[in-house]
Design an enzyme around this catalytic site. Structure first.
Site, PDB file in Angstrom:
ATOM      1  CD  GLU A 605      -2.778   1.322   0.199  1.00 54.81           C
ATOM      2  OE1 GLU A 605      -2.403   2.095  -0.697  1.00 54.81           O
ATOM      3  OE2 GLU A 605      -3.859   0.698   0.168  1.00 54.81           O
ATOM      4  CB  VAL A 608       0.844   4.497  -4.794  1.00 51.05           C
ATOM      5  CG1 VAL A 608       0.204   5.722  -5.444  1.00 51.05           C
ATOM      6  CG2 VAL A 608       1.520   3.630  -5.831  1.00 51.05           C
ATOM      7  CB  ALA A 610       2.847   7.863   2.419  1.00 53.87           C
ATOM      8  N   GLY A 663      13.562  16.170   4.719  1.00 53.27           N
ATOM      9  CA  GLY A 663      13.276  14.741   4.520  1.00 53.27           C
ATOM     10  C   GLY A 663      12.229  14.469   3.460  1.00 53.27           C
ATOM     11  CD  GLU A 666      13.903   8.171  -2.338  1.00 56.73           C
ATOM     12  OE1 GLU A 666      14.821   7.500  -1.847  1.00 56.73           O
ATOM     13  OE2 GLU A 666      12.708   7.887  -2.204  1.00 56.73           O
ATOM     14  CE  LYS A 681       5.595   7.593  -4.847  1.00 55.94           C
ATOM     15  NZ  LYS A 681       5.628   8.896  -4.203  1.00 55.94           N
ATOM     16  N   GLY A 796       6.163  11.357   4.341  1.00 53.12           N
ATOM     17  CA  GLY A 796       6.496  11.550   5.751  1.00 53.12           C
ATOM     18  C   GLY A 796       6.603  10.213   6.459  1.00 53.12           C
TER      19      GLY A 796
END
Ligand code: ADP
Ligand code: ASP
Ligand code: MG
Length: 814
Positions: A605, A608, A610, A663, A666, A681, A796
């Site tokens: 899950e 894509v 998060a 953050g 990457e 994605k 996040g």
């Protein structure tokens, strides 16, 4: 009159014998007692070991003998600190004759069944004398009667059959005038009509007690042991097992026949027809309720009463076309086994009669093969049947319950839960009476199988999940913390017992079969062994825990390459690593195939959006028959952040740097800025919608400057951002002129996909997308005009961890 029996552990130490004496004293206040005792715990095994050593000309038998002697002497002294001479003297005499017997075995290097019975009888003869002597020393009205004078058998040494007419009379006669209140009797031992010593079979003290209870027609037989009754399954192998309150004779017999050692199988037989209940009690916990075995019609909502197992099983298969339709094969087979005194534990026969399969004890398998091959020599020579096939290292597992016959689907549940956990079933038998369903499995799987079935039939409300997490970095750490915090909630509300059984970062790894204590997981991990991806897999596999889940919280291709190995072991995978799903189409398909074949879900899950439920929603649409036509989405939290903050008052370089620092990108920002991450994605969404597609098929129009695209290193790339500021400002200026917002958009439309930066006009659902939010719009046959929209934080560590967590919980609700 009461009949009680105390087993090996119950009389295994002076402390436990004191417990026994207390219980007897209490009982003896208002009734007379026949008390059967086993040998001191472990002594029968040691006697047999000494015999084997002597027979093999191994002088270590002396050491073993000394151990036995020392054990008895220390118990005698601890029980009778002041007044132990007479007991010691008796013990001295017994030990001397035992030593002589062993020397004799050593000399002739032979241990016949007859001598073996003589040898093991010392265990019960000594224990009964020690206990009776101690009680008399303490002024109790106690005495000892040697059962060898009462129980008379044939000469079938090591498992003799009782002559009930003589035996019953002997017992009645003796107890009609026994002078003492409490009579201690050795279990297990008996004698033949010709006066030779015999025994009733290993575990036979239970049987001795039942014979006495039946002869005296007492109201109840009590078997005192080291557990609080007959458990739902072996409590040594399944922690969650619990004592069964009431059980029928038949069920108890089936459970003990299939390995529940707590009761020796023949024990039920003498008391059954007289309707004498057997009460199983715990010497170490005398107040526990225990189990009552009786004829009472017991109403229970669970048709399965217990699960038992026997290890060291061999499967013997007789096969051949020549057997079909010709009577007499089975008869000859069983006759041969019976002549060889080989006990058949289970039988299955294919309905075609083409093969018969038998479960016997491993140690009998060679003997069985030789005997059967000899009997069928002609048929084998003529090619009518094959030489017998023997497979060893197996176990039998049995579900038992009188009421199973009235319930459908029990075997289905049994086999599917074993199958789901990758437990291979080698043979199945279900008697017509359906009091048991048995399966033969590999011995290495026995603990997992018992735990799986116990969970399925006795803890149906709780499901244990064992997770193995690789990649405890930023996101992984949050995941462990979330699990720690929610563990109790999951147990109380969702009936999921979630345990972290393995953890690894790139440096170290740590495992705990019973679930790591998460209060100080960091320290445990830091002190763990050196990490290796392959070792992590091997360890996970070796632990062989039910409902195992491998959680990949890395972005590492080497980890993704191991997925097939995990799936083949029926270990489920939960991954936020996108590499596998966006790799070559054939690889993606192969993972899906393995997942289906081995019944091991593969959930991703978080690949894509998060934690947003994008893939789950999509699979539900597809599963319910909908078809995806178009997908439009903003899928990059990092690019959103960049273009939401970039204006003519800022510098593109500064914003990208800031995104990195916070953050959102990457470590190598090119993966985000080049659009590769977004392409992956949309590729995953297209594939999950049922389209065959590869990464190369996705049109990727880059917004990067030419030199940015060509940069070799991250540093070079950052330099191009500074040098090409004008290029990026022109993108902003154009959007501003058109009254638009810049968004990095992914599109899928009728089999074609593209990603790229777009100017989004006011009023479009993407226009107001803030921060690192994602949005996905599915246009499908059922949602042709107004799309199904999923929107929210799409990046996040916390939301990604909770997305992984949600996948894990999905497996718990499976
Ligand atoms: P004793 O020496 O008292 O006769 P046993 O060792 O023969 O005791 O039998 C008790 C043991 O049986 C328990 O300690 C347990 O390990 C084992 N056992 C196996 N299956 C079961 C079960 N279903 N319920 C209780 N005990 C079981
Ligand atoms: N001592 C014997 C055995 O260990 C009998 C018994 O304990 O029931 O098999
Ligand atoms: Mg026993």
């Amino acid at each position: 009159m009461k009949v009680l029996k105390f087993g090996g552990t119950s009389v295994g130490s002076s402390k436990n014998i004191n417990n026994v004496i207390n219980i007897l004293e209490n009982y003896g206040k208002d009734d007379s007692i026949a008390c059967v005792v086993s040998a001191v715990g472990g002594i029968t095994d040691k006697l047999l070991l000494a015999g084997k050593q002597a027979q093999n000309k191994d002088r270590n038998f002396v050491k073993t003998f000394e151990f036995i002697k020392e054990k008895h002497l220390s118990i005698i002294k601890a029980l009778n600190p002041d007044n132990n001479l007479s007991i010691l003297k008796y013990a001295e005499g017994r030990h001397n004759s035992l030593k002589n017997l062993l020397e004799g075995i050593f000399l002739i290097n032979e241990l016949s069944p007859k001598t073996s019975d003589k040898l093991v009888s010392y265990g019960e003869r000594l224990s009964s004398f020690i206990i009776a002597g101690t009680m008399m020393n303490r002024g109790l009205s106690a005495g000892r009667k040697n059962t060898q004078k009462l129980i008379i058998t044939n000469s079938n040494y090591t498992k003799a059959e009782v002559d009930y007419s003589i035996t019953n009379q002997n017992i009645k006669d003796y107890f009609s005038s026994a002078p003492q209140n409490i009579t201690i009797l050795p279990g297990f031992v008996a004698s033949s009509k010709t006066g030779e010593q015999t025994t009733l079979g290993r575990g036979g003290s239970d049987f001795t007690a039942a014979i006495i209870a039946a002869a005296l027609h007492v109201e109840q037989l009590e078997i005192w042991t080291d557990v609080s009754g007959m458990f739902t399954t072996n409590p040594k192998l399944v922690k969650q097992a619990y004592p069964i309150e009431k059980i029928s004779y038949q069920e108890a017999m089936e459970l003990s026949h299939f390995g529940a050692k707590v009761l020796y199988p023949p024990t039920v037989q003498p008391v059954l027809s007289l309707d004498i209940p057997i009460h199983i009690k715990n010497t170490l916990e005398p107040d526990a309720a225990g189990t009552v075995i009786s004829n009472e019609d017991i109403k229970s909502s669970n048709p399965v009463k217990g699960i038992s197992n026997i290890n060291n099983i061999a499967l013997l298969t007789l096969e051949g076309s020549g057997m079909v339709g010709i009577p007499g094969f089975s008869k000859r087979l069983f006759e041969t086994l019976s002549q060889e005194k080989i006990n058949v534990i289970m039988i299955t026969q294919a309905s075609s009669e083409h093969s018969i399969c038998l479960g016997i004890e491993d140690k009998e398998s060679k003997n069985a093969k030789n005997a059967i091959d000899a009997v069928f020599e002609n048929e084998i020579a003529l090619g009518k049947i094959e030489p017998i096939i023997i497979e060893t290292g197996l176990s039998i597992i049995a579900l038992v319950g009188d009421n199973m016959k009235n319930h459908q689907g029990i075997s289905g549940k049994m086999f599917s839960s074993l199958g789901k956990n990758n437990i291979n079933i080698r043979a199945i038998a279900q008697g017509a009476s359906e009091k048991n369903i048995t399966a033969v499995i590999d011995e290495k799987d026995i603990k997992k199988a018992l735990n799986t079935l116990h969970e399925q039939f006795f803890e149906s409300k709780t499901k244990q999940l064992n997770v193995f997490i690789t990649g405890v970095g930023n996101v992984g750490e949050r995941l462990v913390e979330q699990i720690k915090q929610q563990k109790k909630y999951l147990k109380d509300n969702l009936k999921i017992n979630l345990r972290v059984a393995g953890l690894s970062n790139s440096r170290t790894m740590v495992f705990d079969e019973t679930g790591l204590d998460l209060t100080d997981w960091n320290t445990q991990l830091a002190n763990g062994e050196k990490a290796s991806l392959q070792d992590f897999f091997e360890k996970t596999r070796a632990l062989n825990l039910r409902n195992s889940i491998f959680v990949d919280v890395t972005a590492n291709a080497d980890v993704a390459n191991l997925y097939p190995q995990y799936l083949r072991e029926s270990i489920a995978i939960v991954a936020c690593n996108k590499i596998a799903c966006s790799s070559d189409y054939n690889n993606y398909k192969e993972l899906k195939r393995l997942s289906l074949k081995y019944n091991a879900p593969y959930l991703f899950e978080t690949n894509v959006g998060a934690g947003l439920p994008v893939i789950d929603t999509l699979s539900n649409l597809i599963a319910s028959g909908d078809k995806v036509n178009t997908i439009q989405a903003v899928l990059s939290g990092s690019l959103n952040f960049v273009f939401n903050n970039f204006t003519d008052k800022t510098k593109f370089y500064d914003i990208v740097k800031q995104a990195g620092a916070e953050g959102y990108t990457e470590p190598d920002p090119r993966i985000d800025l080049s659009g590769v991450d977004v392409a992956r994605k949309i590729l995953i969404l297209a594939r999950e919608s049922g389209f065959k597609m590869n990464l190369e098929d996705i049109e990727n129009t880059s917004f990067l400057s030419e030199s940015g695209l060509k940069s070799d290193t991250v540093d070079d790339f950052y330099q191009t951002l500074i040098a090409d500021e004008a290029h990026y400002q022109s993108l902003y200026a154009s959007a501003k002129l058109n009254n638009c917002q810049l968004k990095y958009v992914a599109k899928f439309d009728n089999g074609k996909a593209s990603v790229g930066l777009q100017e989004i006009p006011e009023g479009h659902p993407f226009y107001n997308l803030e921060g690192s939010d994602n949005i996905v719009m599915f246009y499908t046959e059922r949602y042709p005009k107004q799309p199904m929209i999923i929107k929210g934080a799409g990046a996040g560590a916390d939301v990604t961890a909770s997305g992984l967590f949600a996948d894990i919980i999905r497996l718990g609700n499976d």
